[in-house]
Design a protein around this motif. Structure first.
Motif, PDB file in Angstrom:
ATOM      1  N   GLU A 106     110.903  40.899 -65.426  1.00 34.75           N
ATOM      2  CA  GLU A 106     110.567  39.627 -64.626  1.00 34.75           C
ATOM      3  C   GLU A 106     109.278  39.108 -64.541  1.00 34.75           C
ATOM      4  O   GLU A 106     109.014  37.947 -64.168  1.00 34.75           O
ATOM      5  CB  GLU A 106     111.052  40.014 -63.047  1.00 34.75           C
ATOM      6  CG  GLU A 106     112.522  40.344 -62.953  1.00 34.75           C
ATOM      7  CD  GLU A 106     113.404  39.401 -63.267  1.00 34.75           C
ATOM      8  OE1 GLU A 106     113.063  38.060 -63.116  1.00 34.75           O
ATOM      9  OE2 GLU A 106     114.440  39.416 -63.690  1.00 34.75           O
ATOM     10  N   TRP A 107     108.174  39.951 -65.075  1.00 33.99           N
ATOM     11  CA  TRP A 107     106.890  39.420 -64.873  1.00 33.99           C
ATOM     12  C   TRP A 107     106.110  39.242 -66.122  1.00 33.99           C
ATOM     13  O   TRP A 107     105.451  38.330 -66.554  1.00 33.99           O
ATOM     14  CB  TRP A 107     106.105  40.495 -64.003  1.00 33.99           C
ATOM     15  CG  TRP A 107     104.593  39.607 -63.542  1.00 33.99           C
ATOM     16  CD1 TRP A 107     104.234  38.936 -62.512  1.00 33.99           C
ATOM     17  CD2 TRP A 107     103.447  39.774 -64.167  1.00 33.99           C
ATOM     18  NE1 TRP A 107     103.046  38.419 -62.609  1.00 33.99           N
ATOM     19  CE2 TRP A 107     102.380  39.010 -63.486  1.00 33.99           C
ATOM     20  CE3 TRP A 107     103.089  40.500 -65.450  1.00 33.99           C
ATOM     21  CZ2 TRP A 107     101.047  39.017 -63.986  1.00 33.99           C
ATOM     22  CZ3 TRP A 107     101.748  40.504 -65.947  1.00 33.99           C
ATOM     23  CH2 TRP A 107     100.757  39.792 -65.046  1.00 33.99           C
ATOM     24  N   GLY A 235     112.598  43.924 -51.708  1.00 29.86           N
ATOM     25  CA  GLY A 235     112.033  43.904 -52.966  1.00 29.86           C
ATOM     26  C   GLY A 235     110.796  43.114 -53.322  1.00 29.86           C
ATOM     27  O   GLY A 235     110.278  42.604 -52.048  1.00 29.86           O
ATOM     28  N   ARG A 236     110.155  43.310 -54.261  1.00 26.59           N
ATOM     29  CA  ARG A 236     108.764  42.835 -54.534  1.00 26.59           C
ATOM     30  C   ARG A 236     108.723  41.367 -54.864  1.00 26.59           C
ATOM     31  O   ARG A 236     109.568  40.963 -55.521  1.00 26.59           O
ATOM     32  CB  ARG A 236     107.921  43.611 -55.326  1.00 26.59           C
ATOM     33  CG  ARG A 236     107.856  45.014 -55.285  1.00 26.59           C
ATOM     34  CD  ARG A 236     106.753  45.820 -56.070  1.00 26.59           C
ATOM     35  NE  ARG A 236     107.086  45.953 -57.529  1.00 26.59           N
ATOM     36  CZ  ARG A 236     107.786  46.449 -58.094  1.00 26.59           C
ATOM     37  NH1 ARG A 236     108.662  47.330 -57.703  1.00 26.59           N
ATOM     38  NH2 ARG A 236     107.751  46.374 -59.533  1.00 26.59           N
ATOM     39  N   LEU A 237     107.851  40.582 -54.450  1.00 31.99           N
ATOM     40  CA  LEU A 237     107.808  39.045 -54.853  1.00 31.99           C
ATOM     41  C   LEU A 237     107.764  38.866 -56.263  1.00 31.99           C
ATOM     42  O   LEU A 237     108.538  38.112 -56.772  1.00 31.99           O
ATOM     43  CB  LEU A 237     106.592  38.517 -54.079  1.00 31.99           C
ATOM     44  CG  LEU A 237     106.409  36.929 -54.625  1.00 31.99           C
ATOM     45  CD1 LEU A 237     107.361  36.146 -53.996  1.00 31.99           C
ATOM     46  CD2 LEU A 237     104.880  36.596 -53.625  1.00 31.99           C
ATOM     47  N   SER A 238     106.768  39.917 -57.089  1.00 30.30           N
ATOM     48  CA  SER A 238     106.591  39.591 -58.397  1.00 30.30           C
ATOM     49  C   SER A 238     107.942  39.570 -59.159  1.00 30.30           C
ATOM     50  O   SER A 238     108.155  39.191 -60.376  1.00 30.30           O
ATOM     51  CB  SER A 238     105.628  40.673 -58.914  1.00 30.30           C
ATOM     52  OG  SER A 238     106.086  41.847 -58.659  1.00 30.30           O
ATOM     53  N   TRP A 241     110.613  36.615 -57.936  1.00 33.10           N
ATOM     54  CA  TRP A 241     110.196  35.328 -58.100  1.00 33.10           C
ATOM     55  C   TRP A 241     110.971  34.407 -58.550  1.00 33.10           C
ATOM     56  O   TRP A 241     111.190  33.071 -58.140  1.00 33.10           O
ATOM     57  CB  TRP A 241     108.765  35.444 -58.769  1.00 33.10           C
ATOM     58  CG  TRP A 241     108.039  34.012 -58.672  1.00 33.10           C
ATOM     59  CD1 TRP A 241     107.833  33.082 -59.701  1.00 33.10           C
ATOM     60  CD2 TRP A 241     107.237  33.144 -57.594  1.00 33.10           C
ATOM     61  NE1 TRP A 241     107.096  32.165 -59.493  1.00 33.10           N
ATOM     62  CE2 TRP A 241     106.809  31.944 -58.181  1.00 33.10           C
ATOM     63  CE3 TRP A 241     107.197  33.502 -56.326  1.00 33.10           C
ATOM     64  CZ2 TRP A 241     106.439  31.081 -57.363  1.00 33.10           C
ATOM     65  CZ3 TRP A 241     106.674  32.637 -55.302  1.00 33.10           C
ATOM     66  CH2 TRP A 241     106.130  31.373 -56.065  1.00 33.10           C
ATOM     67  N   ARG A 242     111.696  34.661 -59.659  1.00 35.20           N
ATOM     68  CA  ARG A 242     112.604  33.926 -60.506  1.00 35.20           C
ATOM     69  C   ARG A 242     113.461  33.419 -59.669  1.00 35.20           C
ATOM     70  O   ARG A 242     114.043  32.298 -59.964  1.00 35.20           O
ATOM     71  CB  ARG A 242     112.694  34.196 -61.931  1.00 35.20           C
ATOM     72  CG  ARG A 242     111.242  34.322 -63.068  1.00 35.20           C
ATOM     73  CD  ARG A 242     111.533  34.458 -64.177  1.00 35.20           C
ATOM     74  NE  ARG A 242     112.288  35.593 -64.685  1.00 35.20           N
ATOM     75  CZ  ARG A 242     112.854  35.492 -65.922  1.00 35.20           C
ATOM     76  NH1 ARG A 242     113.020  34.581 -66.696  1.00 35.20           N
ATOM     77  NH2 ARG A 242     113.614  36.753 -66.094  1.00 35.20           N
ATOM     78  N   ARG A 243     114.212  34.428 -59.270  1.00 32.46           N
ATOM     79  CA  ARG A 243     115.563  34.352 -58.582  1.00 32.46           C
ATOM     80  C   ARG A 243     115.393  33.515 -57.161  1.00 32.46           C
ATOM     81  O   ARG A 243     116.230  32.628 -56.726  1.00 32.46           O
ATOM     82  CB  ARG A 243     116.038  35.752 -58.075  1.00 32.46           C
ATOM     83  CG  ARG A 243     116.671  36.602 -59.237  1.00 32.46           C
ATOM     84  CD  ARG A 243     117.303  37.740 -58.667  1.00 32.46           C
ATOM     85  NE  ARG A 243     118.021  38.559 -60.005  1.00 32.46           N
ATOM     86  CZ  ARG A 243     117.539  39.692 -60.672  1.00 32.46           C
ATOM     87  NH1 ARG A 243     116.238  39.918 -60.407  1.00 32.46           N
ATOM     88  NH2 ARG A 243     118.187  40.161 -61.349  1.00 32.46           N
ATOM     89  N   LEU A 244     114.273  33.574 -56.578  1.00 29.51           N
ATOM     90  CA  LEU A 244     113.908  32.986 -55.360  1.00 29.51           C
ATOM     91  C   LEU A 244     113.854  31.339 -55.896  1.00 29.51           C
ATOM     92  O   LEU A 244     114.275  30.581 -55.050  1.00 29.51           O
ATOM     93  CB  LEU A 244     112.542  33.323 -54.599  1.00 29.51           C
ATOM     94  CG  LEU A 244     112.692  34.360 -53.870  1.00 29.51           C
ATOM     95  CD1 LEU A 244     111.068  35.054 -53.777  1.00 29.51           C
ATOM     96  CD2 LEU A 244     113.517  34.439 -52.587  1.00 29.51           C
ATOM     97  N   LEU A 249     118.411  34.168 -54.807  1.00 27.02           N
ATOM     98  CA  LEU A 249     118.340  34.960 -53.828  1.00 27.02           C
ATOM     99  C   LEU A 249     117.189  34.031 -52.677  1.00 27.02           C
ATOM    100  O   LEU A 249     116.669  33.216 -53.180  1.00 27.02           O
ATOM    101  CB  LEU A 249     117.358  35.970 -54.275  1.00 27.02           C
ATOM    102  CG  LEU A 249     118.000  37.373 -55.007  1.00 27.02           C
ATOM    103  CD1 LEU A 249     116.839  38.564 -55.402  1.00 27.02           C
ATOM    104  CD2 LEU A 249     118.950  37.974 -53.943  1.00 27.02           C
ATOM    105  N   VAL A 250     117.536  34.732 -51.523  1.00 24.32           N
ATOM    106  CA  VAL A 250     116.868  34.003 -50.504  1.00 24.32           C
ATOM    107  C   VAL A 250     116.213  34.816 -49.548  1.00 24.32           C
ATOM    108  O   VAL A 250     116.716  36.174 -49.516  1.00 24.32           O
ATOM    109  CB  VAL A 250     117.656  33.003 -49.530  1.00 24.32           C
ATOM    110  CG1 VAL A 250     118.145  31.779 -50.344  1.00 24.32           C
ATOM    111  CG2 VAL A 250     118.878  33.829 -49.089  1.00 24.32           C
TER     112      VAL A 250
END
Length: 313
Positions: A106-107, A235-238, A241-244, A249-250
């Protein structure tokens, strides 16, 4: 004929003293005392039955027997050195990156193309494992971990801070509402290595509240379960992030807090100056700095919208 070889370190001491013409300088190079070098040479002379050096005060020179031995050793010692330390001009380099699957997916991976394009001569091996593996000396290896900085003989620095938030699917959010105190404990998914105390306190949850939903040991799999509507995940923002950004994800509510642990870069001091390690860590710090700006912008956006409230524009 002797049935076994002399200790390798006696040969190293002999080679250094021969090359430098001094026991003292050989001792300095090998991080020993001159007396220790003298003992190694004496041990080799006893083993070979030869006098290897002439002493001239603080300086030494090889005898004919010493010169002959050095000539015979030159090839094997050079081959051994090259086996341990490959030539510096090797065009293809290999760098090992030890990290978690969630961080890699993810990062790191979304950014990694720019590094590979700029450094085509560096081959990357990415090892995703939960175990903390200690790198061997002078091996081109770095680790990217989410944890707490500890006293260590390795270099450990914070790449960027992170944010902890409650995340779920749009459908489950509509069903459960945005008041954390009304959520059933069975709907709260668990990360087995995450301490939720900081977030629970920020959300004003009851002190005896515990997460009782499905449990996972991987942050990315945890978020996948939340995306599928199986519960609410911290969960962690990092990692989210891509799902948000995609809307899969919301935010389940507006409670957001700093993570108790940071995202860390860890490497050995004796390998930090290797060209491939230096190139990657320089690039990594630049990427982390750019991401930290996004985190700060996210914080500012969330504060602004929280201040405006649901009736604001």
């Amino acid at each position: 004929m002797h049935g076994k070889l002399p200790p390798l370190f006696t040969l190293q001491a002999f080679e250094a003293a021969s090359r430098l013409g001094s026991f003292s300088r050989a001792a300095e190079e090998l991080s020993l005392t001159p007396g220790a070098i003298s003992r190694q040479i004496r041990q080799l002379e006893d083993w070979s039955g030869l006098t290897l050096f002439k002493r001239h005060g603080p300086k030494v020179s090889l005898t004919d027997d010493g010169t002959a031995l050095l000539t015979r050793l030159a090839g094997p010692l050079s081959a051994l050195h090259q086996a341990i330390y490959p030539p510096a001009d090797t065009t293809q380099k290999t760098l090992h990156i030890a990290t978690l699957a969630s961080i890699a997916k993810e990062w790191l991976l979304p950014r990694l193309g720019s590094f590979s394009s700029a450094n085509p001569h560096i081959r990357l091996i990415i090892d995703t494992d939960y175990a903390l593996v200690r790198a061997a000396p002078r091996v081109a290896m770095v680790a990217i971990r989410h944890g707490s900085r500890q006293s260590t003989d390795q270099i450990c620095e914070t790449l960027f801070t992170d944010r902890l938030m409650a995340l779920t699917s749009p459908e489950l959010k509509a069903k459960l509402g945005t008041d954390p105190t009304s959520w059933p404990a069975s709907a709260m998914l668990q990360h087995l290595s995450l301490d939720p105390a900081a977030w629970l306190a920020s959300a004003d949850m009851p002190e005896d509240f515990t997460l009782q939903g499905q449990a996972f040991n991987d942050a990315d799999v945890l978020l996948e379960a939340a995306q599928l509507g199986q519960g609410i995940a911290l969960g962690r923002l990092s990692i989210a992030w891509r799902r948000l950004q995609a809307g899969s994800l919301v935010l389940a509510c507006d409670t957001i807090c700093p993570t108790p642990r940071d995202n860390l870069l860890i490497l050995r001091e004796d390998s930090a100056s290797l060209p491939e390690v230096h190139a990657f860590t320089t690039w990594l710090r630049e990427q982390a700095g750019a991401w930290q700006l996004e985190v700060d912008a996210f914080d500012k956006y969330q504060r602004k919208n929280k201040d405006i409230g649901p009736s604001g524009n």
